[in-house]
Design an enzyme around this catalytic site. Structure first.
Site, PDB file in Angstrom:
ATOM      1  N   SER A 136      53.334   3.904 -26.294  1.00 42.62           N
ATOM      2  CA  SER A 136      53.938   2.604 -26.531  1.00 42.62           C
ATOM      3  C   SER A 136      52.945   1.504 -26.901  1.00 42.62           C
ATOM      4  O   SER A 136      53.317   0.539 -27.565  1.00 42.62           O
ATOM      5  CB  SER A 136      54.718   2.149 -25.291  1.00 42.62           C
ATOM      6  OG  SER A 136      53.839   1.905 -24.209  1.00 42.62           O
ATOM      7  N   SER A 141      50.970   6.359 -23.040  1.00 41.82           N
ATOM      8  CA  SER A 141      51.061   5.126 -23.827  1.00 41.82           C
ATOM      9  C   SER A 141      49.741   4.401 -24.064  1.00 41.82           C
ATOM     10  O   SER A 141      49.692   3.474 -24.874  1.00 41.82           O
ATOM     11  CB  SER A 141      52.034   4.140 -23.162  1.00 41.82           C
ATOM     12  OG  SER A 141      53.351   4.564 -23.369  1.00 41.82           O
ATOM     13  N   LYS A 174      48.833  -6.500 -23.635  1.00 39.92           N
ATOM     14  CA  LYS A 174      50.114  -5.829 -23.901  1.00 39.92           C
ATOM     15  C   LYS A 174      51.252  -6.700 -23.373  1.00 39.92           C
ATOM     16  O   LYS A 174      51.162  -7.222 -22.253  1.00 39.92           O
ATOM     17  CB  LYS A 174      50.117  -4.460 -23.220  1.00 39.92           C
ATOM     18  CG  LYS A 174      51.300  -3.573 -23.615  1.00 39.92           C
ATOM     19  CD  LYS A 174      51.224  -2.202 -22.935  1.00 39.92           C
ATOM     20  CE  LYS A 174      52.270  -1.239 -23.487  1.00 39.92           C
ATOM     21  NZ  LYS A 174      52.242   0.064 -22.792  1.00 39.92           N
TER      22      LYS A 174
END
Lengths: 493, 95
Positions: A158, A182, A78
């Site tokens: 997210s 997320s 990420k």
């Protein structure tokens, strides 16, 4: 040779150690898959050459017989994790071109264990969002498609880039961070598994901060067992993060394959909300039945402050974000828009560098922390947070884990839920309470909706009892037998 | 409590974010929707409840007071938009 990109991490490690294929072949297969799926926009930055170099080192270790626990496993990182010398953006314009001079603790542990990084996965800007549509580098597209219409769907957020990459068989696993859902909500939207461990389990050092009392790193992968393998590498105490907890990291994979006979599975009645999606409620009932059939004892429990979790979150997370994001001022790194004086430079830089959702949250945070409102909003929310935490502690007197849905809907079309920020926030209604309480939570795919989209169930556990979640998750995963593939891959197959 | 355009502008100044002229009005609408949701917290009886800061019951760890890091000027300045002689450069702040 088997289709390398469809293997689980567990199977890939097995194949690598038996020399059925090399880490280089494994990396190349995933790079080819990533190149073929560029339209999904999973990565802000591709790091294929970096992956090739790491895979070569893995192969050398396999040849010498001293392979590491995750040697040669291709993952997506990420883009909230600082990676030394590799652009790290948080999907924000304000960090475009930022090359951290240091490595986050979690990513360094994964590299020490032999992981191969394919790229920096896209996210909502600064991890603020539930749809991956707030990234400054374009939307990520969910590899799943509805049978009811032909619109592109969001991967959730997210961690949408991470989840889409794992679902599309571009990466075997990915790192995520979970502040309000997320990791878990994108996992549900993309038909994969993901776990947010207990707050304090993984170091936050080098992970770009959003809301520091909530942010927690965790993995996403296609099976519960793969998540256990990744979490083992990610977790652990770090003196550089004063909230990381100094306790031993168990062998999480050892929790796989155990029985749930006699395990008390709590079903929180407040999660059955008015107007809930009947398909998701039916799936939840089915999950409860499966746990019962596997020998678990089902317990009705109450988490009375559930309906206030989202409200609490939207005070505390913006308050912390307004403070954390004060550092982006155009002075030390990232974007600078020159102004007439220093304050003018700050204001112009932040106006140009932050997107709308980030600005909204900074403003809400600044407002609730401002003189005259601090008690009414911020302190009130911190008190309600205590009550939410107490709800979980009370429930865990009666049960070992909680079983709930992960998200209130399936993946929606890009552009939906944007007319009103509050509608978007409702996506996290089932994930936020455990975030507020710091409890660990796992999402796993549990079925398909009538229009062919994945649905997830969530298991929440006691603090630092990820092992019980893994045991229960593994049992549920085997009972469900989820083997559906995203339509984009079915066509290719 | 609802906030107007002037309050949004004031908060934006506190947060050091320049707003385009037409933005404050639209943001006031968005922020009021969010604050409207948040206001539901007033229904909760929190008398006698301690505000929670962190979820872990843990004392902030202490370590020996000695230098563990530093002397990394080049690394620190690596991403600076503007630098000179080992310093970050900003517009003049003192007349």
């Amino acid at each position: 040779m088997a289709n390398l990109t469809h293997l689980t991490i567990k199977a890939a490690l097995d194949g690598l150690s038996k020399k059925e294929f090399t880490a280089t072949e494994l990396a190349e297969a995933h790079i080819t898959a990533a190149e073929a799926a560029r339209h999904l926009n999973c990565f802000v930055t591709e790091t294929f050459d970096h992956a090739r170099a790491q895979a070569k080192e893995s192969d050398a270790r396999y040849a010498k017989g001293d392979a590491k626990p995750l040697d040669g496993i291709p993952i997506a990182m990420k883009d909230l994790y600082c990676t030394k010398g590799i652009q790290t953006t948080a999907s924000s314009k304000i960090l475009e071109g930022f090359k951290p001079p240091y490595e986050s603790t979690v990513s360094s542990q994964m590299f020490d264990d032999g992981c191969v990084m394919l790229g920096k996965a896209a996210l909502d800007e600064f991890a603020m969002g539930s749809s991956n549509t707030t990234s400054a580098y374009g939307n990520v597209i969910n590899p799943w498609r509805s049978t009811a219409h032909d619109k592109d769907l969001v991967p959730g957020g997210s961690g949408g880039g991470s989840a889409a990459a794992v679902a599309a068989r571009i990466a075997m696993g990915a790192t995520g961070t979970d502040t309000g859902g997320s990791i878990r909500q994108p996992a549900a939207f993309c038909g994969i598994a993901g776990i947010k461990p207990t707050y304090g389990r993984c170091s936050r050092f080098g992970i770009i901060a959003f809301a520091s009392s909530l942010d927690q790193a965790g993995p996403t992968a296609r099976t519960v067992e793969d998540c256990a393998l990744l979490l083992k590498s990610m977790a652990g105490h770090d003196p550089k993060d004063s909230t990381s907890v100094n306790r031993p990291v168990p062998d999480y994979a050892a929790a796989i394959g155990k029985s749930v006979k006699g395990l008390k599975v709590g079903v929180p009645r407040e999660y059955r909300m008015d107007g809930a999606n009947p398909e998701i409620m039916a799936l939840w009932d089915k999950g409860v039945e499966m746990m019962k059939d596997a020998g678990a004892e089902i317990v009705d429990v109450s988490l009375p402050h559930t309906k206030y979790a989202l409200q609490t979150y939207y005070v505390i997370a913006p308050a912390e974000c307004s403070s954390n994001l004060a550092r982006y001022d155009g002075v030390r790194y990232g974007l600078r828009v020159p102004g007439d004086n220093l304050i003018d430079t700050y204001e112009k830089t932040r106006a140009a560098g932050f997107g709308d959702e980030v600005k909204r949250r900074i403003l809400i945070g600044t407002y609730v922390l401002s003189a005259g409102y601090y008690d009414a909003y911020y302190n009130k929310a911190r008190k309600v947070r205590k009550l939410i935490w107490q709800d979980f502690i009370d429930a865990y007197q009666k049960c070992d884990v909680l079983l709930t849905p992960t998200a209130p809907t399936t993946a929606f079309a890009i552009g939906e839920n944007t007319q009103d920020p509050v509608t978007m926030y409702l996506n996290d209604i089932f994930t936020v309470p455990a975030s507020m309480a710091g409890m660990p939570g796992l999402s796993l795919p549990a079925g398909l909706s009538s229009d062919g989209l994945p649905l997830g169930l969530q298991l929440l556990g006691k603090p630092f009892d990820e092992e019980t979640i893994f045991t229960a998750g593994d049992v549920l995963e085997k009972a469900v037998g989820f083997d559906a593939l995203p339509q984009t891959l079915q066509k290719a197959a | 409590m609802s906030i107007d355009k002037n309050t949004v502008e004031k908060v934006a100044r506190l947060a050091r974010i320049r707003l385009e002229d037409d933005k404050a009005e639209q943001l006031a609408g968005d922020l009021n929707k969010i604050l409207g949701m948040i206001a539901e917290l007033n229904e909760v009886d929190t008398a006698g409840v301690e505000p929670m800061t962190g979820v872990i019951d843990m004392k902030l760890p202490e370590r020996e007071d000695k230098i563990t890091d530093g002397n990394n000027v080049d690394a620190v300045l690596l991403n600076a938009p503007e630098q000179t002689a080992g310093f970050f450069v900003v517009p003049k702040v003192v007349e």
